[in-house]
Design a protein around this motif. Structure first.
Motif, PDB file in Angstrom:
ATOM      1  N   LEU A  20       0.959  -1.213   0.372  1.00  0.00           N
ATOM      2  CA  LEU A  20      -0.285   0.394  -0.343  1.00  0.00           C
ATOM      3  C   LEU A  20       0.721   1.487   0.456  1.00  0.00           C
ATOM      4  O   LEU A  20       2.132   1.256   0.084  1.00  0.00           O
ATOM      5  CB  LEU A  20      -0.725  -0.326   0.849  1.00  0.00           C
ATOM      6  N   LYS A  21       0.177   2.378  -0.717  1.00  0.00           N
ATOM      7  CA  LYS A  21       0.455   3.902  -0.521  1.00  0.00           C
ATOM      8  C   LYS A  21      -0.319   4.688   0.322  1.00  0.00           C
ATOM      9  O   LYS A  21      -0.942   4.957  -0.480  1.00  0.00           O
ATOM     10  CB  LYS A  21       2.258   3.503  -1.808  1.00  0.00           C
ATOM     11  N   MET A  22       1.113   5.257   0.848  1.00  0.00           N
ATOM     12  CA  MET A  22       0.562   7.170   0.922  1.00  0.00           C
ATOM     13  C   MET A  22       0.956   8.006   0.134  1.00  0.00           C
ATOM     14  O   MET A  22       2.269   7.719  -0.343  1.00  0.00           O
ATOM     15  CB  MET A  22       0.982   7.710   2.385  1.00  0.00           C
ATOM     16  N   GLY A  23       0.284   9.223  -0.047  1.00  0.00           N
ATOM     17  CA  GLY A  23       0.407   9.828  -1.424  1.00  0.00           C
ATOM     18  C   GLY A  23       0.550  11.233  -0.847  1.00  0.00           C
ATOM     19  O   GLY A  23      -0.325  11.760  -0.133  1.00  0.00           O
ATOM     20  N   VAL A  82      10.801  10.722  -9.837  1.00  0.00           N
ATOM     21  CA  VAL A  82      10.982  10.118  -8.374  1.00  0.00           C
ATOM     22  C   VAL A  82      10.260  10.962  -7.600  1.00  0.00           C
ATOM     23  O   VAL A  82      11.101  11.599  -7.372  1.00  0.00           O
ATOM     24  CB  VAL A  82      12.333   9.660  -8.716  1.00  0.00           C
ATOM     25  N   GLU A  83      10.988  10.286  -6.531  1.00  0.00           N
ATOM     26  CA  GLU A  83      10.352  10.627  -4.972  1.00  0.00           C
ATOM     27  C   GLU A  83      10.906   9.829  -4.031  1.00  0.00           C
ATOM     28  O   GLU A  83      10.837   8.498  -4.107  1.00  0.00           O
ATOM     29  CB  GLU A  83       8.865  10.878  -5.492  1.00  0.00           C
ATOM     30  N   ALA A  84      11.720  10.267  -2.729  1.00  0.00           N
ATOM     31  CA  ALA A  84      12.445   9.481  -1.847  1.00  0.00           C
ATOM     32  C   ALA A  84      11.254   9.332  -1.139  1.00  0.00           C
ATOM     33  O   ALA A  84      10.750  10.455  -0.410  1.00  0.00           O
ATOM     34  CB  ALA A  84      13.754  10.063  -1.801  1.00  0.00           C
ATOM     35  N   GLU A  85      10.898   7.958  -0.741  1.00  0.00           N
ATOM     36  CA  GLU A  85      10.663   7.502   0.340  1.00  0.00           C
ATOM     37  C   GLU A  85      11.137   6.846   1.598  1.00  0.00           C
ATOM     38  O   GLU A  85      12.016   5.951   1.528  1.00  0.00           O
ATOM     39  CB  GLU A  85       8.977   6.813  -0.078  1.00  0.00           C
ATOM     40  N   ILE A  86      10.251   6.304   2.475  1.00  0.00           N
ATOM     41  CA  ILE A  86      10.171   5.256   3.896  1.00  0.00           C
ATOM     42  C   ILE A  86       9.567   4.576   3.707  1.00  0.00           C
ATOM     43  O   ILE A  86       8.237   4.946   3.611  1.00  0.00           O
ATOM     44  CB  ILE A  86      10.620   6.141   4.656  1.00  0.00           C
ATOM     45  N   VAL A 116      12.299   4.076  -2.988  1.00  0.00           N
ATOM     46  CA  VAL A 116      12.125   5.032  -3.864  1.00  0.00           C
ATOM     47  C   VAL A 116      11.158   5.243  -5.103  1.00  0.00           C
ATOM     48  O   VAL A 116      10.525   3.823  -5.324  1.00  0.00           O
ATOM     49  CB  VAL A 116      13.102   5.694  -5.268  1.00  0.00           C
ATOM     50  N   GLU A 117      10.180   5.911  -4.776  1.00  0.00           N
ATOM     51  CA  GLU A 117       8.596   5.709  -6.153  1.00  0.00           C
ATOM     52  C   GLU A 117       9.438   6.123  -7.290  1.00  0.00           C
ATOM     53  O   GLU A 117       9.502   7.158  -7.127  1.00  0.00           O
ATOM     54  CB  GLU A 117       7.452   6.212  -5.013  1.00  0.00           C
ATOM     55  N   VAL A 118       9.018   5.273  -8.243  1.00  0.00           N
ATOM     56  CA  VAL A 118       8.284   6.144  -9.186  1.00  0.00           C
ATOM     57  C   VAL A 118       7.072   6.560  -9.598  1.00  0.00           C
ATOM     58  O   VAL A 118       6.186   5.991 -10.035  1.00  0.00           O
ATOM     59  CB  VAL A 118       9.372   5.295 -10.707  1.00  0.00           C
ATOM     60  N   ILE A 119       6.272   7.782 -10.099  1.00  0.00           N
ATOM     61  CA  ILE A 119       4.773   7.739  -9.893  1.00  0.00           C
ATOM     62  C   ILE A 119       5.151   8.543 -11.699  1.00  0.00           C
ATOM     63  O   ILE A 119       6.272   8.574 -12.005  1.00  0.00           O
ATOM     64  CB  ILE A 119       4.333   8.939  -9.426  1.00  0.00           C
ATOM     65  N   ASP A 120       3.868   8.094 -11.993  1.00  0.00           N
ATOM     66  CA  ASP A 120       4.006   8.753 -13.516  1.00  0.00           C
ATOM     67  C   ASP A 120       1.434   8.651 -13.750  1.00  0.00           C
ATOM     68  O   ASP A 120       1.727   7.493 -13.329  1.00  0.00           O
ATOM     69  CB  ASP A 120       4.044   7.480 -14.084  1.00  0.00           C
ATOM     70  N   THR A 141       5.499   5.473   2.463  1.00  0.00           N
ATOM     71  CA  THR A 141       4.737   6.674   3.882  1.00  0.00           C
ATOM     72  C   THR A 141       4.431   7.769   2.816  1.00  0.00           C
ATOM     73  O   THR A 141       3.709   8.850   3.145  1.00  0.00           O
ATOM     74  CB  THR A 141       5.620   6.610   4.506  1.00  0.00           C
ATOM     75  N   GLY A 142       5.373   7.639   1.190  1.00  0.00           N
ATOM     76  CA  GLY A 142       4.837   9.651   0.797  1.00  0.00           C
ATOM     77  C   GLY A 142       5.832   9.904   0.985  1.00  0.00           C
ATOM     78  O   GLY A 142       7.081   9.562   1.284  1.00  0.00           O
ATOM     79  N   GLY A 143       6.230  10.767  -0.711  1.00  0.00           N
ATOM     80  CA  GLY A 143       7.576  11.275  -0.648  1.00  0.00           C
ATOM     81  C   GLY A 143       8.188  12.076   0.158  1.00  0.00           C
ATOM     82  O   GLY A 143       7.115  13.214   0.314  1.00  0.00           O
ATOM     83  N   ALA A 144       9.379  12.073   0.359  1.00  0.00           N
ATOM     84  CA  ALA A 144       9.816  13.607   1.280  1.00  0.00           C
ATOM     85  C   ALA A 144       9.887  14.549   0.664  1.00  0.00           C
ATOM     86  O   ALA A 144       9.391  15.966   1.112  1.00  0.00           O
ATOM     87  CB  ALA A 144      10.652  13.286   2.799  1.00  0.00           C
TER      88      ALA A 144
END
Ligand code: 0L1
Ligand code: MG
Length: 262
Positions: free
Chosen positions: A61-64, A106-110, A139-143, A232-235
């Protein structure tokens, strides 16, 4: 709910085709301005069910939209959740093909993995840390499947919160004794620093994002299962990438995550 089951099914198929064909489409609220939150999550659920029916495992699961950086960047201001496909998972050092994506960022996440299920209401950081099996750099790659990466909250929930790929670090860390609030993050693109953040950028503490997810799911009669990855979402804000780019993210105490876009 405002949309009929037929329209929800048609919109789910439309958005999943946009994803599979890597083709941008107008945001769906343009033609369905009355759709509500339940409609949006129902569309997301149908995309998830269609993938599961084809044997694509749900891995997490992901939070955004959990950080000020993301909220400012996207102009929408409420955390949302989505799901992670097992076949979109990569390990640090991976090649990520851009020809299957529209306009990746790309966004850095934990990432967190729990050793027992969690569900709200009333879930808080202490519950999450007590239930955490390990944390991992991610790291999430969003699109976004929407033209020009422009949308409103309901459209992006339906589009599974722009989920596309995710790249995990190779070491797993006990959350106990880790100062996740003050954990520093540096994201480099082609060797240049493109974004920096700390763990506190994510709702004050990344475990607060997991607690919020448990509470959001609890409100829908659901839970976070044990053993699945939770992003947990992009920091950091999301950084545009294209073929030829190299991305490396250093996480204080958690190691590094790198990838090449081909
Ligand atoms: O993972 C995310 O933060 C994405 C949330 C949806 C908005 C976006 O595409 O940035
Ligand atoms: Mg994200």
């Amino acid at each position: 709910m405002k949309l009929t089951p037929h329209t929800i099914a048609a919109l789910a198929a439309h958005l999943e085709q946009a994803e599979l064909n890597a083709t941008a489409v107008p945001k769906i609220t343009d033609n369905h301005p009355d759709m509500d939150w339940d409609d949006a999550y129902a569309i997301q659920d149908l995309i998830r069910a269609a993938k599961a029916a084809r044997g694509v495992p749900v891995a997490g699961l992901k939070m955004g939209l959990t950080s000020a950086a993301k909220i400012q960047q996207m102009g929408v201001k409420e955390p949302i959740y989505g799901f992670l496909n097992g076949d979109h998972e990569f390990r640090s050092g991976a090649d990520i093909a851009t020809d299957q994506l529209i306009h990746p960022k790309v966004e850095a996440e934990i990432g967190f993995v729990l050793n027992r299920p969690l569900s709200g209401p009333g879930c808080h950081i202490g519950d999450v840390l007590a239930a955490t099996a390990y944390v991992v750099a991610a790291v999430e790659v969003i699109d976004s499947r929407y033209e020009h990466f422009k949308f409103d909250l309901k459209s992006v929930i339906a589009d599974n919160t722009s989920a596309a790929r995710y790249v995990l670090g190779t070491s797993y860390h006990d959350a106990v004794g880790l100062d996740l609030r003050n954990l520093g993050i540096v994201l480099r693109k082609n060797g240049e620093v493109a974004a920096t953040a700390s763990g506190a950028a994510v709702l004050g503490h990344p475990a607060a994002s997991v607690a919020m997810l448990a509470n959001m799911l609890g409100a829908r009669g659901r839970e976070i299962p044990a053993g699945v990855l939770i992003m947990t979402g992009g920091a950091t804000e999301a950084i545009r990438v294209e073929a030829g780019d190299r991305v490396a993210v250093d996480y204080q105490w958690l190691g590094s995550v790198s990838m090449q876009f081909t």
